[in-house]
Scaffold this active site. Structure first.
Site, PDB file in Angstrom:
ATOM      1  N   SER A 173       0.824  -1.208   0.000  1.00 33.92           N
ATOM      2  CA  SER A 173       0.000   0.000   0.000  1.00 33.92           C
ATOM      3  C   SER A 173       0.859   1.259   0.000  1.00 33.92           C
ATOM      4  CB  SER A 173      -0.879  -0.013   1.259  1.00 33.92           C
ATOM      5  OG  SER A 173      -1.369   1.266   1.533  1.00 33.92           O
TER       6      SER A 173
ATOM      7  N   GLN B  96       0.490  -0.327  -4.802  1.00 28.45           N
ATOM      8  CA  GLN B  96      -0.827   0.328  -4.881  1.00 28.45           C
ATOM      9  C   GLN B  96      -0.654   1.835  -4.793  1.00 28.45           C
ATOM     10  OE1 GLN B  96      -2.433   1.648  -1.687  1.00 28.45           O
ATOM     11  NE2 GLN B  96      -3.819   2.731  -3.073  1.00 28.45           N
TER      12      GLN B  96
ATOM     13  N   THR C 246      -5.959   2.655  -7.035  1.00 27.35           N
ATOM     14  CA  THR C 246      -7.213   2.527  -6.286  1.00 27.35           C
ATOM     15  C   THR C 246      -8.093   3.733  -6.562  1.00 27.35           C
ATOM     16  OG1 THR C 246      -6.093   1.255  -4.577  1.00 27.35           O
ATOM     17  CG2 THR C 246      -8.191   2.254  -3.964  1.00 27.35           C
TER      18      THR C 246
ATOM     19  N   ARG D  60     -15.204   6.801  10.161  1.00 33.67           N
ATOM     20  CA  ARG D  60     -15.950   5.676  10.722  1.00 33.67           C
ATOM     21  C   ARG D  60     -16.167   5.958  12.205  1.00 33.67           C
ATOM     22  NH1 ARG D  60     -11.561   2.774   7.978  1.00 33.67           N
ATOM     23  NH2 ARG D  60     -12.104   2.911   5.778  1.00 33.67           N
TER      24      ARG D  60
ATOM     25  N   HIS E 259     -13.767  -2.320  -1.342  1.00 33.05           N
ATOM     26  CA  HIS E 259     -12.798  -1.962  -0.307  1.00 33.05           C
ATOM     27  C   HIS E 259     -13.117  -2.700   1.003  1.00 33.05           C
ATOM     28  CE1 HIS E 259      -9.571   1.225  -0.196  1.00 33.05           C
ATOM     29  NE2 HIS E 259      -9.542   0.845   1.064  1.00 33.05           N
TER      30      HIS E 259
ATOM     31  N   SER F 109     -13.000  -8.545  -1.248  1.00 28.51           N
ATOM     32  CA  SER F 109     -14.021  -8.114  -0.282  1.00 28.51           C
ATOM     33  C   SER F 109     -14.828  -9.288   0.258  1.00 28.51           C
ATOM     34  CB  SER F 109     -14.968  -7.057  -0.855  1.00 28.51           C
ATOM     35  OG  SER F 109     -14.234  -5.913  -1.272  1.00 28.51           O
TER      36      SER F 109
ATOM     37  N   PHE G 205     -13.709 -12.403   1.255  1.00 22.32           N
ATOM     38  CA  PHE G 205     -13.276 -13.803   1.033  1.00 22.32           C
ATOM     39  C   PHE G 205     -12.706 -14.370   2.334  1.00 22.32           C
ATOM     40  CE2 PHE G 205     -13.750 -12.237  -3.155  1.00 22.32           C
ATOM     41  CZ  PHE G 205     -14.030 -13.335  -3.953  1.00 22.32           C
TER      42      PHE G 205
HETATM   43  C1  LIG Z   1      -7.102  -2.137   7.503  1.00 22.05           C
HETATM   44  C2  LIG Z   1      -7.236  -2.020   6.021  1.00 22.05           C
HETATM   45  C3  LIG Z   1      -6.462  -1.094   5.327  1.00 22.05           C
HETATM   46  C4  LIG Z   1      -6.585  -0.981   3.934  1.00 22.05           C
HETATM   47  N1  LIG Z   1      -5.770  -0.105   3.263  1.00 22.05           N
HETATM   48  C5  LIG Z   1      -5.861  -0.041   1.900  1.00 22.05           C
HETATM   49  C6  LIG Z   1      -4.969   0.794   1.172  1.00 22.05           C
HETATM   50  O1  LIG Z   1      -4.107   1.453   1.742  1.00 22.05           O
HETATM   51  N2  LIG Z   1      -5.128   0.842  -0.175  1.00 22.05           N
HETATM   52  C7  LIG Z   1      -6.082   0.108  -0.841  1.00 22.05           C
HETATM   53  O2  LIG Z   1      -6.189   0.164  -2.068  1.00 22.05           O
HETATM   54  N3  LIG Z   1      -6.904  -0.717  -0.163  1.00 22.05           N
HETATM   55  C8  LIG Z   1      -6.810  -0.807   1.187  1.00 22.05           C
HETATM   56  N4  LIG Z   1      -7.645  -1.657   1.866  1.00 22.05           N
HETATM   57  C9  LIG Z   1      -8.625  -2.489   1.121  1.00 22.05           C
HETATM   58  C10 LIG Z   1      -8.010  -3.813   0.716  1.00 22.05           C
HETATM   59  O3  LIG Z   1      -7.016  -3.651  -0.262  1.00 22.05           O
HETATM   60  C11 LIG Z   1      -9.069  -4.790   0.170  1.00 22.05           C
HETATM   61  O4  LIG Z   1      -9.781  -4.157  -0.878  1.00 22.05           O
HETATM   62  C12 LIG Z   1     -10.060  -5.254   1.234  1.00 22.05           C
HETATM   63  O5  LIG Z   1      -9.399  -5.444   2.467  1.00 22.05           O
HETATM   64  C13 LIG Z   1     -10.686  -6.564   0.786  1.00 22.05           C
HETATM   65  O6  LIG Z   1     -11.619  -7.032   1.700  1.00 22.05           O
HETATM   66  P1  LIG Z   1     -11.289  -8.119   2.832  1.00 22.05           P
HETATM   67  O7  LIG Z   1     -10.551  -7.397   3.906  1.00 22.05           O
HETATM   68  O8  LIG Z   1     -12.632  -8.568   3.265  1.00 22.05           O
HETATM   69  O9  LIG Z   1     -10.456  -9.217   2.204  1.00 22.05           O
HETATM   70  C14 LIG Z   1      -7.529  -1.799   3.239  1.00 22.05           C
HETATM   71  C15 LIG Z   1      -8.293  -2.726   3.952  1.00 22.05           C
HETATM   72  C16 LIG Z   1      -8.156  -2.854   5.311  1.00 22.05           C
HETATM   73  C17 LIG Z   1      -8.969  -3.898   6.037  1.00 22.05           C
END
Ligand SMILES: Cc1cc2nc3c(=O)[nH]c(=O)nc-3n(C[C@H](O)[C@H](O)[C@H](O)COP(=O)(O)O)c2cc1C
Length: 383
Positions: free
Chosen positions: A108, A130, A158, A167, A280, A312, A314
């Site tokens: 990230s 990313q 992204t 939140r 996300h 998302s 899984f």
């Molecule tokens: C704590 C956290 C931080 C995240 N930070 C980013 C990020 O910096 N950039 C991004 O594109 N997605 C970010 N995401 C989204 C993840 O890349 C991903 O889309 C998402 O976690 C998928 O769902 P899942 O957690 O149910 O597997 C983040 C998700 C979480 C849980």
């Protein structure tokens, strides 16, 4: 270790006990009323598997090829900014676990490990970076140049994170960004002495409070300070800016945050090599559709032309098999990897990946498929 965590839900429970409450909720929960978060799981439950019998399923394989590289499973670790708070240098732990399992790792922009450190410490891994499109787009372009110079194989742009998220539970817990010390979250941290000793104090005694290591040098602040305006998400970016990214990036280019076929087509037409159908993880738009429900529309529109990925919600191998049946080439996991990292760093992340591997394997046998490439739309029934 396996005794304690038989599935991803077990890993989640261990993470809940290890992490300060505010940090756990920051990772685990979703936006607003968590409708999207819940619906991501409900959507999987509504899709049923349709097995075939008397098929030779010996010699199974989960191998796939995307962006010109072979990987051992149809899985990749999603970019998450806070792996380094799950475990000391958690992003390095994740990248190494991904490398050893033969799957890609996505770093990230908001990571506390730098692009260069990950490339050096997880040598041999397939790395994706990313990117956020910041207000000062030249700063985003500089990040791309660093990723290219460090040999990253893919760039994920992204597109679903423009609005500043608030939140409510994060605010109550004192865990919004920037992170601030309050009476409540200090008490919270003191309740988790192992995390305090193994993660926070080790940082403070060595390199100091973790920083956003990918931010431009002059703006490289710790996670307790406000990022500059130049690094806020731009509200003015359009597909034209994406075309500029395309012109500057030679390797695989992926758009993350696609939630309709039209945008997938647009991404393809602007030169993307792949898309990630994603909401996300239910963290941004609370009324967003579940990506697994959107996937068949996207696969029909651009599948076979560009790489289609999804994330998302899984949590089981069967979810990954369902996604394959509905047209996904590969699945990204965010929280499952973070829970594993919070449990035991590299080993814990490896365990999360291994849980998926075992479960996918079991489901392949049960539905009568030798390989993940044999999974067809007829192996699922949608509501
Ligand atoms: C704590 C956290 C931080 C995240 N930070 C980013 C990020 O910096 N950039 C991004 O594109 N997605 C970010 N995401 C989204 C993840 O890349 C991903 O889309 C998402 O976690 C998928 O769902 P899942 O957690 O149910 O597997 C983040 C998700 C979480 C849980």
């Amino acid at each position: 270790m396996t005794m304690h965590a038989l599935n991803i839900d077990d890993l989640r429970e261990i993470a809940r006990r290890r992490l300060p409450r505010g940090l756990f909720e920051f990772v685990d929960r979703g936006a607003e009323d968590e409708v999207a978060l819940r619906n991501n799981r409900l959507a999987f439950e509504a899709i049923k598997l349709n097995p075939r019998g008397l098929v030779d399923v010996s010699d199974r394989s989960q191998e796939i090829s995307i962006f010109g590289r072979t990987q051992q499973m149809p899985l990749a670790i999603a970019p998450t900014g806070c792996a380094g708070l799950m475990w000391m240098h958690g992003a390095i732990a994740q990248a190494r676990a991904a490398r050893d399992a033969g799957i890609p790792f996505a770093l990230s922009t908001a990571s506390t490990s730098s692009i260069e450190t990950i490339a050096e410490q997880a040598h041999g891994a397939t790395l994706w970076f990313q990117l956020y499109l910041w207000n000062d787009i030249t700063l985003s372009h500089q990040l791309m140049a660093r990723a290219a110079a460090s040999g990253y194989h893919g760039l994920i742009v992204t597109i679903d994170s423009i609005a500043k998220y608030e939140r409510e539970y994060n605010i109550r817990n004192g865990f919004s960004m920037p992170f601030r010390l309050t009476r409540r979250n200090v008490a919270d941290v003191l309740m988790r002495p192992r995390w305090l000793a193994d993660v926070l104090l080790r940082y403070l005694l060595t390199s100091g409070m973790p920083k956003y290591e990918n931010y431009p040098r002059l703006a490289r602040r710790s996670i307790t300070s406000t990022p500059g305006k130049a690094m806020s998400m731009s509200e003015t970016m359009t597909w034209e800016d994406f075309r500029t990214v395309r012109s500057k990036w030679q390797q695989a280019l992926i758009v993350k945050g696609i939630l309709c076929a039209d945008d997938a087509i647009r991404a393809r037409d602007c030169g993307a090599d792949g898309v990630v159908v994603s909401n996300h993880g239910g963290r941004h738009l609370d009324s967003a559709r579940a990506p697994i429900d959107v996937l068949p529309e996207v696969a029909e529109a651009v599948g076979g032309q560009i790489t289609v990925m999804v994330d998302s919600g899984f949590r089981r191998g069967s979810d990954v098999v369902k996604a394959r049946a509905l047209g996904a080439d590969c699945v990204l996991i965010g929280r499952p990897a973070l829970y594993g990292t919070a449990y035991a760093g590299q080993e814990g992340t490896a365990l999360a990946i291994e849980i998926f591997r075992r479960e996918i394997d079991r489901v392949l046998v049960q539905i009568g498929c030798k390989t993940v490439n044999d999974v067809r739309p007829t192996h699922v029934v949608r509501p």
